[in-house]
Design an enzyme around this catalytic site. Structure first.
Site, PDB file in Angstrom:
ATOM      1  CD  GLU A 105      -2.665   1.258  13.264  1.00 23.16           C
ATOM      2  OE1 GLU A 105      -4.172   1.722  12.844  1.00 23.16           O
ATOM      3  OE2 GLU A 105      -2.240   0.298  12.393  1.00 23.16           O
ATOM      4  CG  HIS A 128       4.801  -5.957  11.302  1.00 16.74           C
ATOM      5  ND1 HIS A 128       3.011  -6.194  12.036  1.00 16.74           N
ATOM      6  CD2 HIS A 128       5.397  -5.484  12.274  1.00 16.74           C
ATOM      7  CE1 HIS A 128       3.644  -5.437  13.267  1.00 16.74           C
ATOM      8  NE2 HIS A 128       5.300  -5.253  13.482  1.00 16.74           N
ATOM      9  CB  CYS A 134      -1.046  -0.330   0.858  1.00 16.83           C
ATOM     10  SG  CYS A 134       0.126  -0.056   3.081  1.00 16.83           S
ATOM     11  CB  CYS A 185      -6.076   2.118   5.646  1.00 15.85           C
ATOM     12  SG  CYS A 185      -5.214   0.659   5.640  1.00 15.85           S
ATOM     13  CB  THR A 231      -4.980   2.040   9.851  1.00 19.30           C
ATOM     14  OG1 THR A 231      -4.013   1.271  10.057  1.00 19.30           O
ATOM     15  CG2 THR A 231      -4.685   3.172  10.538  1.00 19.30           C
TER      16      THR A 231
END
EC number: 1.17.7.4
Length: 342
Positions: free
Chosen positions: A153, A67, A38, A222, A192
């Site tokens: 996150e 990751h 992304c 997202c 996200t």
């Protein structure tokens, strides 16, 4: 523009044949699109690569930049050194990069106290959630974060505010059991990379219980997570098995595997590399769906497709459910390098 599963785009990639093609069973691979990197992941990797070019090796990176073991090892081979905490950095005159997952406020504060030069590779969509949390806190709202405990996150988002200011909601059961700590208005935000369906269920419960709960102006999950899950939903019902290329510690990759199972595919596996394929699992299949998590490079997808060509007479069809053209700006310190690389 969105296409349903009946709008397959042919994309037979050919490839070298091994042995007698007539002896190999036929296999149709349905390749999900979008898949893989992304914009946030692409930006984070660029930041490490451009920092190495501009400042030379070594460049330190706090936590895995994304990751994916293949990506991390590739960057390590170029001169990146990965650490979990700033205290592990033996010298103070080298750049330090924060991972795409984001970090608690205490991390850049510590870097400044140690006079470290740092570059923040936090995905802008994660930064958006951080800002939402701070705005809710400023407006004296009680904040609920939908996410998974221990994920970097989530640690980073909760770390934007004082301890106790954010309550983590992991499941629908958590949402049903939650009791407000104060009489303040509630607000919810989310990690996200969650399952869209799971998060929708949790939000539905929260809104039923607390009708005036404040919510994001735009969904926190997202675009890339949503798009990849939708593509898998389209492919999974038509597949005898689904492979998601990604790392076991990648939240969005794990969610893709779960989505495939829920969408009607009896066999859905998460693989990092082709050598992990258990061929017995794919004996007798005629259709295979393949996707990749947002931190998995396309070269790993190609590696797995090539592995199946060794065992099957393969045709590949790309199933496109969304088009992505999003790009995020690099940090100011690297924009000159980025422009030169174009």
């Amino acid at each position: 523009m969105t296409y349903s599963s009946k709008h397959f785009i042919s994309d037979d990639q050919g490839g070298l044949m091994h042995g007698n093609a007539a002896t190999k069973p036929s296999l149709k691979i349905l390749l999900c699109a979008p898949r893989g990197f992304c914009a946030g992941v692409d930006r984070a990797i660029q930041i490490v690569e451009l920092a190495l070019r501009k400042y030379g090796a070594p460049v330190y990176v706090r936590h895995e930049i994304v990751h994916n073991k293949f990506v991390v090892e590739s960057l390590r081979n170029k001169g990146a050194i990965f650490v979990e905490e700033l205290d592990e950095i033996p010298v103070k005159d080298r750049p330090v990069i924060f991972s795409a997952h984001g970090v608690p406020k205490s991390v850049p504060e510590a870097a400044e106290q140690q006079n470290l030069f740092y570059l923040d590779a936090t995905c802008p969509l994660v930064s958006k959630v951080h800002k939402e949390a701070m705005i809710h806190n400023k407006r004296e709202r009680e904040i609920l974060l939908i996410g998974h405990a221990g994920h970097p996150e989530v640690i980073g988002t909760m770390g934007q505010l004082p301890a106790g200011a954010v309550t983590l909601i992991e499941t629908a059961e958590d949402a049903r059991a939650y009791e407000p700590k104060t009489d303040k208005q509630l607000a919810w935000i989310s990690q996200t990379t969650l399952s869209v369906d799971d998060t929708t269920e949790i939000v539905r419960i929260l809104k039923e219980r607390f009708p005036d709960i404040a919510e994001p102006h735009k969904d926190d999950i997202c675009y890339a997570t949503t798009n990849r899950q939708e593509a898998v939903k389209d492919v999974a019902p038509h597949s005898d098995a689904v492979i998601v290329v990604g790392a076991p510690n990648s939240s969005n990759s794990q969610r893709l595997r779960e989505v495939a199972e829920r969408s009607g595919c009896k066999k859905a596996v998460l693989l990092q590399r082709a050598h992990e394929i258990d061929w017995a699992d794919f004996d007798g299949i005629q259709t295979l769906g393949i996707s990749a998590g947002a931190s998995a490079p396309e070269v790993l997808v190609e590696e797995i497709v090539d592995a199946f060509r060794q065992h099957f007479e393969v045709t590949v069809e790309t199933v496109t459910t969304a088009r992505e053209d999003i790009a995020f700006n690099l940090p100011r310190e690297l924009r000159d390098m980025g422009a030169a690389a174009e």
